[in-house]
Design an enzyme around this catalytic site. Structure first.
Site, short mmCIF file in Angstrom:
data_model
loop_
_atom_site.label_atom_id
_atom_site.label_comp_id
_atom_site.label_asym_id
_atom_site.label_seq_id
_atom_site.Cartn_x
_atom_site.Cartn_y
_atom_site.Cartn_z
NE ARG A 254 4.62 1.58 -5.62
CZ ARG A 254 6.12 1.76 -4.78
NH1 ARG A 254 5.10 1.85 -3.29
NH2 ARG A 254 6.58 1.19 -5.08
CE LYS B 166 4.98 5.26 0.84
NZ LYS B 166 5.19 6.40 -0.17
C1 7PM Z 1 12.06 2.62 1.17
C2 7PM Z 1 11.46 3.18 1.56
C3 7PM Z 1 11.65 1.58 0.34
C4 7PM Z 1 10.52 3.98 0.68
C5 7PM Z 1 10.46 2.11 -1.10
C6 7PM Z 1 9.93 2.99 -0.57
C7 7PM Z 1 5.83 4.70 -3.99
C8 7PM Z 1 6.63 5.02 -5.05
C9 7PM Z 1 7.80 3.74 -3.33
C10 7PM Z 1 5.27 6.15 -3.98
C11 7PM Z 1 5.16 5.97 -6.10
C12 7PM Z 1 7.34 3.13 -0.43
C13 7PM Z 1 8.54 3.28 -1.04
N1 7PM Z 1 6.80 4.62 -2.55
N2 7PM Z 1 5.97 5.27 -6.13
N3 7PM Z 1 7.55 4.51 -4.91
N4 7PM Z 1 4.67 6.28 -5.15
N5 7PM Z 1 4.61 6.29 -7.19
O1 7PM Z 1 6.85 2.36 0.54
O2 7PM Z 1 4.14 6.30 -2.21
O3 7PM Z 1 7.35 1.56 -1.72
S1 7PM Z 1 8.75 3.55 -2.62
#
Ligand code: 7PM
Length: 385
Positions: free
Chosen positions: A346, A306
């Site tokens: 995750r 992130k």
């Molecule tokens: C673009 C921006 C694509 C952010 C994907 C993301 C989480 C999640 C995501 C989290 C849970 C990523 C995010 N992030 N589900 N789904 N917790 N529970 O970084 O932090 O994968 S999508």
């Protein structure tokens, strides 16, 4: 005026750093970490008083804040200590949560920020998912709708087409699959296709039918906090106190789920790193992660790759490292989360994270068998209350 008591375990220690025979300790959520003190937080109106207290001093301190809060403190301590139930559902026999669990991320979106749409082809996604299993992933998280700020909305049919073939193939291969969706229809169809867990970044608020849909599947649910919507959430995120506000929100979502027939044993909370948070908010959440164990359910941390990582450690040329250049920060965040009692990580980089976790465990965070059996941990019924 009734206030709000929360307890945040502090000074979490591994079994080699405590003396269970002489110290008044609790094990955090039945896991490897113990604690002898909590920061007690009493929030009434917009003010909050805080005190770091030994376990034996917490109940009287709480009672002195307001009559009846001593009982609340006892209940919170019991929740902090209670082992988390194995995650179980119609297609999930029971995934124990007494040790760190790794959730591998399979973004099957053409614009997923971290793998640049590598997995738009279901066959590629399935291949990568199987590789993650071989590398040690306990769960595979399949998401078909990017939550990147500004991402294009995805039709249900498009999300269906992306997600269901991958869910089905991986479930057939024996994987524990979670579906990352905010849409009730996709929840139902993904569970019917073999998904064992629902992962919703809107904590079952993103679709008016989600609570009923999730309850109807019987699957465990991960409830993540997000402030606002992906398109706007980073514009000006504000909190009175990020950790306490998010705790309060997740407590309310847990109540809503229970009222809809989803038992707490099937629920996991997630503070939603990067979802409507400034860097300062994210760092406060990391520091105060153990607070969320007071909700009495497992905690998931999603910090992998992130952008907060590049805000902390920009590259030498001053530019932000791209998502695939954030492995070091992702691993550091993962281990910090384990040190704060997180049960599920995750992550994108499964092999590297599993290796890091194994070294963290071997370096002392997990009891040696002799150590563990020699001195049973003090329970809530011990001298402290
Ligand atoms: C673009 C921006 C694509 C952010 C994907 C993301 C989480 C999640 C995501 C989290 C849970 C990523 C995010 N992030 N589900 N789904 N917790 N529970 O970084 O932090 O994968 S999508």
């Amino acid at each position: 005026m009734t206030g709000e008591l929360t307890l945040r375990p502090v000074g979490l220690r591994g079994p080699a750093e405590v003396d269970e025979g002489t110290e008044n300790l609790l094990r955090l959520a039945g896991g490897p970490l113990r604690f002898s003190h909590c920061e007690a937080i009493w929030r009434a109106g917009r003010g909050a008083s805080r005190a770091v207290l030994a376990l034996g001093d917490i109940v009287p301190w709480a009672e002195a804040r307001e009559p009846g809060q001593g009982a609340r403190a006892r209940a919170l301590l019991a929740r902090l200590a209670a082992p988390r139930a194995p995650l179980a559902g119609p297609t999930l026999a029971g995934l124990p949560l007494d040790r760190p669990r790794i959730m591998g991320i399979l973004n099957v979106t053409p614009d997923s920020f971290s793998d640049g749409g590598d997995r738009a082809d279901p066959r590629v996604a399935v291949r990568d998912g199987l590789a993650m299993l071989a590398a040690g992933a306990d769960i595979l998280d399949v998401g078909g709708e990017s939550t990147r700020p500004g991402a294009q909305a995805v039709s249900l049919d498009e999300e269906r087409a992306r997600v269901l073939p991958v869910v089905e193939a991986l479930a057939k291969a024996g994987a524990i699959v979670s579906v990352d969706t905010r849409h009730a229809a996709i929840m139902r169809e993904a569970v019917a296709a073999g998904a064992a867990i629902i992962n919703d970044v809107t904590a079952l608020e993103g679709d008016p039918d989600s609570l009923a849909a999730a309850a109807g599947t019987g699957a465990p649910v991960i409830l993540m906090h997000m402030q606002g919507e992906p398109q706007t959430m980073q514009a000006n995120p504000t909190y009175d106190s990020a950790a306490l506000d998010i705790y309060r929100y997740l407590a309310a979502r847990l109540e809503a789920c229970e009222a809809a027939g989803i038992p707490r044993a099937k629920l996991v909370v997630d503070p939603g790193i990067g979802f409507g948070k400034t860097l300062s908010h994210n760092l406060q959440l990391f520091e105060e992660l153990a607070l969320f164990q007071g909700l009495g359910v497992a905690v998931l941390l999603g910090a992998s790759r992130k952008s907060f990582i590049t805000k902390i450690a920009p590259q030498a040329d001053g530019r932000g490292a791209g998502p695939k250049q954030r492995l070091g920060g992702s691993l550091a965040a993962a281990l910090f989360g384990l040190q704060r009692g997180v049960q599920i990580l995750r992550v994108h980089d499964v092999a590297e994270t599993c290796q890091a976790v194994a070294v963290w465990q071997a370096a002392g965070a997990v009891p040696s068998p002799a150590e563990d059996f020699a001195r049973p941990a003090a329970g809530v019924g011990g001298a402290l209350l």
